[in-house]
Design a protein around this motif. Structure first.
Motif, PDB file in Angstrom:
ATOM      1  N   ILE A  26       0.835  -1.206   0.000  1.00 47.95           N
ATOM      2  CA  ILE A  26       0.000   0.000   0.000  1.00 47.95           C
ATOM      3  C   ILE A  26       0.866   1.252   0.000  1.00 47.95           C
ATOM      4  CG2 ILE A  26      -1.640   1.327   1.397  1.00 47.95           C
ATOM      5  CD1 ILE A  26      -2.837  -1.415   2.233  1.00 47.95           C
ATOM      6  N   VAL A  27       1.912   1.268   0.813  1.00 45.74           N
ATOM      7  CA  VAL A  27       2.797   2.431   0.874  1.00 45.74           C
ATOM      8  C   VAL A  27       3.539   2.613  -0.445  1.00 45.74           C
ATOM      9  CG1 VAL A  27       4.883   3.330   1.991  1.00 45.74           C
ATOM     10  CG2 VAL A  27       3.033   2.403   3.372  1.00 45.74           C
ATOM     11  N   THR A  28       4.012   1.525  -1.049  1.00 47.61           N
ATOM     12  CA  THR A  28       4.709   1.609  -2.334  1.00 47.61           C
ATOM     13  C   THR A  28       3.798   2.165  -3.410  1.00 47.61           C
ATOM     14  OG1 THR A  28       6.101  -0.259  -1.726  1.00 47.61           O
ATOM     15  CG2 THR A  28       5.981   0.285  -4.059  1.00 47.61           C
ATOM     16  N   TYR A  29       2.547   1.711  -3.451  1.00 48.57           N
ATOM     17  CA  TYR A  29       1.579   2.221  -4.424  1.00 48.57           C
ATOM     18  C   TYR A  29       1.319   3.708  -4.190  1.00 48.57           C
ATOM     19  CZ  TYR A  29      -2.770   2.867  -6.955  1.00 48.57           C
ATOM     20  OH  TYR A  29      -3.740   3.335  -7.801  1.00 48.57           O
ATOM     21  N   GLY A  30       1.149   4.094  -2.941  1.00 44.83           N
ATOM     22  CA  GLY A  30       0.897   5.501  -2.619  1.00 44.83           C
ATOM     23  C   GLY A  30       2.047   6.404  -3.004  1.00 44.83           C
ATOM     24  N   VAL A  31       3.251   5.993  -2.723  1.00 48.19           N
ATOM     25  CA  VAL A  31       4.425   6.793  -3.071  1.00 48.19           C
ATOM     26  C   VAL A  31       4.567   6.905  -4.585  1.00 48.19           C
ATOM     27  CG1 VAL A  31       6.957   6.828  -2.978  1.00 48.19           C
ATOM     28  CG2 VAL A  31       5.646   6.356  -0.923  1.00 48.19           C
ATOM     29  N   GLN A  33       2.137   6.872  -6.767  1.00 43.52           N
ATOM     30  CA  GLN A  33       1.108   7.805  -7.233  1.00 43.52           C
ATOM     31  C   GLN A  33       1.490   9.252  -6.937  1.00 43.52           C
ATOM     32  OE1 GLN A  33      -1.645   7.027  -9.057  1.00 43.52           O
ATOM     33  NE2 GLN A  33      -0.660   5.036  -9.099  1.00 43.52           N
ATOM     34  N   ILE A  34       2.031   9.507  -5.762  1.00 37.85           N
ATOM     35  CA  ILE A  34       2.473  10.863  -5.415  1.00 37.85           C
ATOM     36  C   ILE A  34       3.597  11.306  -6.342  1.00 37.85           C
ATOM     37  CG2 ILE A  34       3.627  12.215  -3.623  1.00 37.85           C
ATOM     38  CD1 ILE A  34       2.027  10.536  -1.583  1.00 37.85           C
ATOM     39  N   GLN A  35       4.530  10.416  -6.644  1.00 39.54           N
ATOM     40  CA  GLN A  35       5.633  10.759  -7.536  1.00 39.54           C
ATOM     41  C   GLN A  35       5.120  11.062  -8.938  1.00 39.54           C
ATOM     42  OE1 GLN A  35       8.516   7.679  -8.117  1.00 39.54           O
ATOM     43  NE2 GLN A  35       9.814   8.940  -9.395  1.00 39.54           N
ATOM     44  N   LYS A  37       2.233  12.256  -9.793  1.00 37.86           N
ATOM     45  CA  LYS A  37       1.580  13.562  -9.785  1.00 37.86           C
ATOM     46  C   LYS A  37       2.605  14.687  -9.631  1.00 37.86           C
ATOM     47  CE  LYS A  37      -2.852  12.038  -8.005  1.00 37.86           C
ATOM     48  NZ  LYS A  37      -3.525  11.931  -9.255  1.00 37.86           N
TER      49      LYS A  37
END
Length: 62
Positions: A26-31, A33-35, A37
């Motif tokens: 979950i954290v890897t996916y979130g990071v 996505q933030i990158q 954007k």
């Protein structure tokens, strides 16, 4: 008798570790996505240090 704290029959790996692996995914996916954007934000899209600047410039012309 244990050798360096290891038991004769070790515990299975996935059973106690599944919450940590799920959280890591979950954290890897979130990071990621933030990158994604962040590199497209106007502040960094024209920055020459951005490795995707050329690709973003091509997309902007279409």
């Amino acid at each position: 008798m244990s050798f360096l704290g290891l038991r004769k029959w070790p515990t299975p790996f996935l059973k106690p570790m599944w919450p940590f692996m799920t959280a890591a995914a979950i954290v890897t996916y979130g990071v990621a996505q933030i990158q994604a954007k962040a590199i497209r934000s106007p502040e960094y899209a024209n920055d020459p240090r951005n490795p995707y600047a050329a690709q973003l410039a091509k997309e902007a012309h279409h």
